[in-house]
Enzyme design. Structure first.
Site, short mmCIF file in Angstrom:
data_model
loop_
_atom_site.label_atom_id
_atom_site.label_comp_id
_atom_site.label_asym_id
_atom_site.label_seq_id
_atom_site.Cartn_x
_atom_site.Cartn_y
_atom_site.Cartn_z
N HIS A 102 0.85 -1.20 0.00
CA HIS A 102 0.00 0.00 0.00
C HIS A 102 0.88 1.24 0.00
CE1 HIS A 102 -3.94 -1.89 1.72
NE2 HIS A 102 -3.34 -2.69 0.86
N TYR B 168 -9.06 5.02 8.22
CA TYR B 168 -9.21 5.31 9.65
C TYR B 168 -10.23 6.44 9.74
CZ TYR B 168 -4.69 2.97 10.66
OH TYR B 168 -3.65 2.06 10.80
N PRO C 7 -3.33 -0.01 19.04
CA PRO C 7 -3.15 -0.48 17.66
C PRO C 7 -3.35 0.59 16.57
CG PRO C 7 -5.26 -1.21 18.52
CD PRO C 7 -4.54 -0.56 19.66
N LYS D 144 1.72 -0.55 14.99
CA LYS D 144 3.16 -0.66 15.26
C LYS D 144 3.61 -1.89 16.04
CE LYS D 144 4.70 2.96 13.26
NZ LYS D 144 4.86 2.54 11.89
N TYR E 97 4.34 6.39 10.07
CA TYR E 97 3.52 5.22 9.71
C TYR E 97 4.35 4.20 8.92
CZ TYR E 97 -0.83 2.69 9.02
OH TYR E 97 -1.82 1.73 9.06
#
Ligand code: APR
Ligand code: PHB
Length: 393
Positions: A76, A204, A295, A299, A387
Site C-alpha cells: 500500500h 481510519y 493499535p 506498530k 507510519y
C-alpha cells in the site's frame, strides 16, 4: 536437576519477536531454542494486526522468509484518514517514497515457524511453567515442563519474547524496574468478514459515534474495527449491529461499504505500556514483553522486529567478539524507538477516537488537529514518515 538441553540463546515465546530473533541469530551462526506455551495450531491461527513497515518487510525478505509475503502481501502506498465523512489520503509514496505491506501477523508467524523447522531448529510447543533462572549468575537456564516431564534448558542468554502476559518481565526486581502506563477509556471490536474489501487502502475514520477502521487481509477478506467501551461484552454486538455502526461511521459521499458474513469477532482493550530497563543480567526482553502500543498506529509487530534487530547485533558482538557493550546498551537503544513509536501511537489514538465524557475544550483541540492533518502537507508528512516506519538501526 541437571540441564537436559543446551543452547546459546533460550527464547521464551514464539510470536513475531521470538521467531524473528531465532531467524536472525541463525543467520549469525548463533544457536537458539524456542519455548512456546501454546500449540503450533494456536499461534498460527491467532488473529492479530497486519501492517508491516517497509523496514520489517525488507528484513523478512532479506532473511529468506519473505516468499509468501511478496506473493500474497498487499503493498500500500497510502492510507486514508477520515473526519466526519471527509476522506483525506496520506500519500506515502509522495511524502516518503516508502510503503507498507498488509499481511496478517499469523501469516508471518506461519512462515517463520516453517523456516525454523525446515532449518532443523528446535521449537517446543505446549511448554508449561517456563521460568528463567540465574539470569544474573554464572549458569542461566530456563526450567519448564514438556510432555509431562520436567526439563531444563541451559543457555548463556535468555530472550524474554513472551508477550505482555509472559513470565520474563516479572523476573526483573521491582526496585530496578520503572513502568509507564496509560489505559484508554475505549477498546476495539474487531471483525474478520468474508467479503471483498470496499477499499484499496486502509480507512481510519473519526465519527461522533466513535472511531472505525476498514482494513483488509486478501481480495476476499476484510478486517474492520469499531471503537467500543473496553468492558463491553461481545454478546451485545450482533453482526447486524456491528455492520450498522460500520456503515454509519465509515460513510463517505459516493462510497459504499459492502457487507458479508462475520467469521470472527472480539473486543480488545487498548493500552500504552513501557518497562525500563528492558534487560536484567543476561535476560533481555523484546516485543510486547517490554511494551504495548495501542493499535491505531499499527506498530506492535514492527516494534517487536525492531527490538530483536538490535538484540541480534548485540548478541553477535558478544558471542563472536566477546564485546559486551552492545548488550549493555540494549535497553537504551531500543527505548529510543519505543518512545518515538509510543508518541506516534498515542497521537493517532487521540486524533481518531471519541473520548468518552471528554470536555468541550479537548474536543475543539482534537478538531483543530484533525483540520491540520487534513490541510497541512507538513503534518501529513509527519504522519507518513512515522507510519511507514523510521529506519531500523
Ligand atoms: N511461556 C512460553 N511462552 C509464552 C509464555 C510463557 N510463560 N507466555 C506467553 N508466551 C507466548 C505466547 O503464547 C505468544 O505466542 O509468547 C508469545 C508472545 O507473542 P506475542 O504476544 O505475539 O508478542 P511479540 O512476539 O512480542 O509480538 C508483538 O504481537 O501482541 C501482538 O500486537 C502485538 O503485533 C504485536 C506483536
Ligand atoms: C489490521 O489490519 O488488523 C490493522 C490495521 C491497521 C491498524 C490496526 C490493525 O492500525
Amino acid at each position: 536437576m541437571a540441564a537436559d538441553l543446551e543452547t546459546q540463546v533460550g527464547i521464551i515465546g514464539a510470536g513475531p519477536a521470538g521467531l524473528v530473533l531465532s531467524r536472525l541469530l541463525r543467520l549469525q551462526g548463533i544457536d537458539s531454542v524456542l519455548l512456546e506455551q501454546r500449540s503450533r495450531a494456536y499461534v498460527e491461527t491467532r488473529i492479530r494486526a497486519g501492517v508491516l513497515e517497509q523496514g520489517s518487510t525488507d528484513l523478512l525478505i532479506e532473511t529468506g522468509v519473505g516468499d509468501r509475503l511478496m506473493e500474497e502481501g498487499a503493498v500500500h502506498h497510502g492510507v486514508n484518514l477520515q473526519f466526519d465523512g471527509e476522506r483525506h489520503r496520506i500519500d506515502f509514496a509522495a511524502l516518503t517514497r516508502r510503503h507498507i505491506t498488509v499481511y496478517g501477523q499469523q501469516e508471518v508467524v506461519k512462515d517463520l515457524i516453517a523456516s525454523e523447522l525446515a532449518d532443523g531448529g528446535t521449537v517446543l510447543f505446549e511448554v508449561e511453567d517456563a521460568a528463567p533462572t540465574d539470569v544474573t549468575g554464572p549458569n542461566p537456564s530456563v526450567t519448564f515442563r514438556h510432555d509431562g516431564r520436567d526439563r531444563e534448558l541451559s543457555c548463556a542468554v535468555v530472550a524474554g519474547c513472551d508477550g505482555f502476559h509472559g513470565v520474563c518481565r516479572g523476573i526483573i526486581p521491582h526496585e530496578v524496574l520503572t513502568e509507564y502506563e496509560r489505559d484508554y477509556p475505549f477498546g476495539w471490536l474487531g471483525i474478520l468478514a468474508a467479503v471483498a474489501p470496499s477499499t484499496e487502502e486502509l480507512i481510519y475514520a473519526y465519527h461522533p459515534r466513535g472511531f472505525a477502521l476498514h482494513s483488509l487481509r486478501s481480495p476476499e477478506l476484510s478486517r474492520l474495527y469499531v471503537q467500543v467501551d473496553p468492558h463491553d461484552d461481545i454478546e451485545n454486538w450482533s453482526d447486524e449491529r456491528i455492520w450498522s455502526e460500520l456503515q454509519l461511521r465509515l460513510a463517505s459521499p459516493g462510497w459504499t461499504l459492502e457487507e458479508g458474513p462475520v467469521l470472527e469477532k472480539a473486543v480488545t482493550a487498548m493500552r500504552s505500556y513501557v518497562c525500563e530497563p528492558m534487560q536484567h543480567g543476561n535476560l533481555f526482553l523484546a516485543g510486547d514483553a517490554a511494551h504495548i502500543v495501542p493499535p491505531t498506529g499499527a506498530k506492535g509487530m514492527n516494534l517487536a522486529i525492531a527490538d530483536v534487530t538490535v538484540l541480534t547485533s548485540a548478541l553477535a558482538d558478544w558471542f563472536h567478539r566477546s564485546e559486551r557493550a552492545g548488550l549493555d546498551a540494549y535497553s537504551r537503544r531500543c527505548l529510543e524507538r519505543v518512545w518515538r513509536v509510543q508518541d506516534f501511537s498515542n497521537t493517532m489514538t487521540e486524533l481518531m477516537h471519541v473520548i468518552p465524557a471528554g470536555d468541550p475544550f479537548a474536543r475543539q483541540i482534537q478538531r483543530a488537529k484533525q483540520r491540520y492533518v487534513a490541510t497541512s502537507a507538513a503534518m501529513q508528512r509527519t504522519i507518513a514518515e512515522n507510519y511507514v516506519g523510521l529506519p531500523l538501526s
